[in-house]
Design an enzyme around this catalytic site. Structure first.
Site, PDB file in Angstrom:
ATOM      1  N   THR A   1      77.514  29.267 124.725  1.00 30.04           N
ATOM      2  CA  THR A   1      78.241  29.636 125.946  1.00 30.04           C
ATOM      3  C   THR A   1      79.096  30.874 125.738  1.00 30.04           C
ATOM      4  O   THR A   1      79.402  31.591 126.704  1.00 30.04           O
ATOM      5  CB  THR A   1      79.105  28.450 126.409  1.00 30.04           C
ATOM      6  OG1 THR A   1      78.264  27.304 126.571  1.00 30.04           O
ATOM      7  CG2 THR A   1      79.818  28.729 127.710  1.00 30.04           C
ATOM      8  N   TYR A  27      74.033  21.156 115.282  1.00 24.24           N
ATOM      9  CA  TYR A  27      73.683  21.314 116.688  1.00 24.24           C
ATOM     10  C   TYR A  27      72.179  21.085 116.805  1.00 24.24           C
ATOM     11  O   TYR A  27      71.383  21.944 116.436  1.00 24.24           O
ATOM     12  CB  TYR A  27      74.084  22.716 117.149  1.00 24.24           C
ATOM     13  CG  TYR A  27      73.897  23.006 118.630  1.00 24.24           C
ATOM     14  CD1 TYR A  27      73.470  22.043 119.536  1.00 24.24           C
ATOM     15  CD2 TYR A  27      74.171  24.280 119.130  1.00 24.24           C
ATOM     16  CE1 TYR A  27      73.312  22.321 120.878  1.00 24.24           C
ATOM     17  CE2 TYR A  27      74.025  24.578 120.482  1.00 24.24           C
ATOM     18  CZ  TYR A  27      73.587  23.597 121.336  1.00 24.24           C
ATOM     19  OH  TYR A  27      73.426  23.880 122.672  1.00 24.24           O
ATOM     20  N   LYS A  86      76.156  17.786 117.611  1.00 23.96           N
ATOM     21  CA  LYS A  86      76.008  18.054 119.031  1.00 23.96           C
ATOM     22  C   LYS A  86      74.553  17.767 119.371  1.00 23.96           C
ATOM     23  O   LYS A  86      73.641  18.426 118.846  1.00 23.96           O
ATOM     24  CB  LYS A  86      76.371  19.495 119.375  1.00 23.96           C
ATOM     25  CG  LYS A  86      76.223  19.810 120.864  1.00 23.96           C
ATOM     26  CD  LYS A  86      76.620  21.234 121.197  1.00 23.96           C
ATOM     27  CE  LYS A  86      76.411  21.507 122.697  1.00 23.96           C
ATOM     28  NZ  LYS A  86      76.769  22.887 123.076  1.00 23.96           N
ATOM     29  N   ILE A 139      80.355  18.132 123.961  1.00 23.36           N
ATOM     30  CA  ILE A 139      80.676  19.563 123.934  1.00 23.36           C
ATOM     31  C   ILE A 139      80.030  20.132 125.179  1.00 23.36           C
ATOM     32  O   ILE A 139      78.811  20.327 125.226  1.00 23.36           O
ATOM     33  CB  ILE A 139      80.148  20.236 122.656  1.00 23.36           C
ATOM     34  CG1 ILE A 139      80.809  19.623 121.423  1.00 23.36           C
ATOM     35  CG2 ILE A 139      80.399  21.741 122.704  1.00 23.36           C
ATOM     36  CD1 ILE A 139      80.269  20.158 120.097  1.00 23.36           C
TER      37      ILE A 139
END
Length: 278
Positions: free
Chosen positions: A46, A123, A151, A194
């Site tokens: 992001t 992740y 994540k 998240i």
């Protein structure tokens, strides 16, 4: 520092000249923590880290470190594992290198080496890396010393997800990464999420996590259903284009600008997303 609740993966705001707007980043970080977020992520997807220079990346992390220290909250850093060695950073947020597709044994070996150097939140995002993993591989990763969490963003909740939740080791935090699926993942035992969407309605996402964790299932289901349209609207175009358009319209960042290869969101997408904010 334990990971739970809602962590916000910060956007990187830009000013009218195209430079990183560090003052706006500082305000945004404080806004989401004041609204109940349990931590921050800097230089996640992001945050458009691939479009930032090393100096810009360092500056972004410095802002996040300063705010996180003041609030006493965890900070994860993506893009550059070396930045996880900086005082004030809790762990690196790291994917397996994209396009390589090394197989499960290679993924495990990669993260064993990395976790020996820095605390690590893995992740797992196979739609970006091209690497799927079995429940057995995920549980092996969860048990690696130095791995403190994951994540989890697979776009589905399936048998693999259920098996991972059922056998997670103590001290390991499972954090949802698919915004529209966060409610059912919390319902089956995730520790938090998240979530880029939590920039926009931080308090509602925090209430959602709290409701599931406290056993208030009726409230949790109501909140989860209400937040799905917002999450979907914010991801109607490549992240974080719509999100930045919304934050700019709300007066929280100076411009809606993104850097190539991203393009600004269509006005209709921003308008639609704004209409989903309660």
């Amino acid at each position: 520092m334990a990971l739970n609740g809602i962590l916000v993966p910060l956007i990187t705001p830009f000013d009218a000249d195209g430079a990183v707007a560090l003052d706006a980043l500082d305000r945004l970080a404080r806004d989401v923590l004041d609204a109940g977020a349990s931590g921050l992520v800097a230089l996640g997807t992001t945050g458009e880290p691939a479009s930032l220079t090393p100096a810009e990346q360092d500056a972004v992390v410095e802002v996040a470190v300063t705010v996180s220290r003041e609030y006493g909250t965890p900070l994860l850093v993506g893009a550059r594992p070396d930045l996880a060695e900086r005082p004030g950073v809790t762990a690196a947020l790291s994917t397996v290198p994209a396009f390589v597709r090394p197989g499960e044994a290679g993924v495990i070996a990669h993260f064993e080496v990395l976790a020996a150097t820095v605390p690590l939140v893995i992740y797992h995002v196979p739609q970006r890396t091209g690497q799927t993993l079995s429940a057995e591989a995920l549980l092996h990763l969860a048990g690696i010393p130095g791995v403190i969490g994951m994540k989890y963003a697979t776009t589905v909740i399936d048998d693999t997800t259920v098996a991972l939740v059922a056998d997670m080791p103590d001290g390991f935090a499972l954090l949802g990464g698919d915004d529209a699926l966060i409610s059912p993942l919390l319902a089956i035992g995730a520790h938090g999420g998240i979530l880029a969407s939590a920039h926009v309605d931080t308090r509602a996402f925090v209430r959602l996590a709290t409701a599931w964790q406290s056993g208030d299932h009726a409230r949790a289901r109501h909140l989860g259903n209400r937040l799905v349209p917002l999450a979907r609207a914010l991801f109607a175009e490549p992240n974080p284009s719509v999100l930045k358009g919304v934050l700019h319209t709300q007066g929280r960042i100076p411009t809606p600008a993104v850097r190539l290869p991203l393009l600004p969101a269509a006005p209709s997408s921003v308008t639609h997303a704004l209409a989903t904010v309660s």
